[in-house]
Design a protein around this motif. Sequence first.
Motif: not given
Length: 436
Positions: A75-78, A80-81, A313, A317-318, A320-321
């Motif tokens: 997942h792009p957000r993971l 990046r983080a 981290t 992120e997971t 939060t989404l």
Amino acid sequence: MMGGEVMRKRSAELFAEAQRCLPGGVNSPVRAFRAVGGHPIFVDRAEGSRITDVDGNVYIDFVGSWGPLILGHAHPRLVRALKKAVERGTSYGAPTELEVTLARMLIEALPSVEMVRFVNSGTEAVMSALRVARAYTNRDKIVKFAGCYHGHADSLLVKAGSGALTLGVPNSSGVPEPVARETISARYNDLDQVREIMQAVGREVACVIVEPVAGNMGVVPPRAGFLEGLRELTLAYRALLIFDEVITGFRVGYGGAQGLYGVRPDLTCLGKIIGGGLPVGAYGGRREIMEQVAPLGRVYQAGTLSGNPLAMTAGIETLTLLRDGGIYRDLEERGRMFTEGITETYQRAHLTCCLNRVGSMMTLFFGKGPVEGDRDLERVDSRRYAAFFHGMLDRGVNFPPSQFEAAFLSAAHSVQDVAVSIDAARETLQGLVTGG
Ligand code: KE4
């Protein structure tokens, strides 16, 4: 969608080499394809709903690393983080704010959890929770359910002895008889039997551990009243109720199965999704129970990489989404679409199947339903499942390589992915009937 002879030459070569240095060529038995035959595909990369094997074949993936990847792969957000996190180091062996943040998210999501400890796998979470339950109650016996899997701690690699009330016998080499004898194995969804067991030995039982939705005999939902009955019985005999939510935690809803069914356990075990695909486990519960754990209490449990910053981290992120993204509505909608489509295909092929689903976890059983416990599995034809598995794999759809596992939809599976997978199932099931 692929068709015809799919080339998996490089996977075959790697598997031959892997078998020389890894037991069975794998690092976890189910990956070896022994339940479905053939050799495993070696994965080169994955993104969204798809995995790509080392021969360049692309598959719509319904394994999802056995549950963690509810958001889909990479997942792009993971990504990046994690890229930012890894530049700050990979492990410190010291407390970080990240651990507190994720702990607070779990506590906020699960009202039964007031305090939590991170570990590195579901097995470790369950093993630790059992130790805490035994210490808290000063009792040794545990009750588990046939067909449920809770990781590979000795006390849980146990099957029912000859009679229902007789104590367990090992179902793995290397598990000492005295350890197995402390475990009683009951039938899932059979509250009467659990009542019998508790009437007989309830005062010696430290805990009853259950998958609130079973995922390890294939998906088997709890019968109405089953979880509530376990709650009442454990309270009556002052035993602890442990929900093993390693699969269901944040899978069947943001509040887990305990939120979905409104039953509060004393301890909860978590894993998979809370690490977003990195190695994490956790166990937690009421403060008075968790305060038994070292260094506060007398129950020792420790871990070099527990609370690892990269895993924390990915977990933050997971969750939060999942908390903010309205994802469960889409998962339910696509899960229903998938179930309806697959059901229509096997009915049209006049095959005797039944499909169990809770949210985005499901299993297509090749046998007459209902499947409500391990005894019903005797009617299931796992050879036919194996043929289905390979038919789907050759059509570019990766199902779990075992009839007795859960298939998982992710937020990355599009309506188109579901439609393509249903078409692949239709062709595959027709092929089973015509021998094509
Ligand atoms: P791990 O130690 O594999 O992280 O978690 C053990 C575990 C505990 N509880 C439940 C309900 C589980 O399903 C699991 C592990 N699940 C299996 C498949 N169903 C993992 C796949 C594997 O063993 O390779």
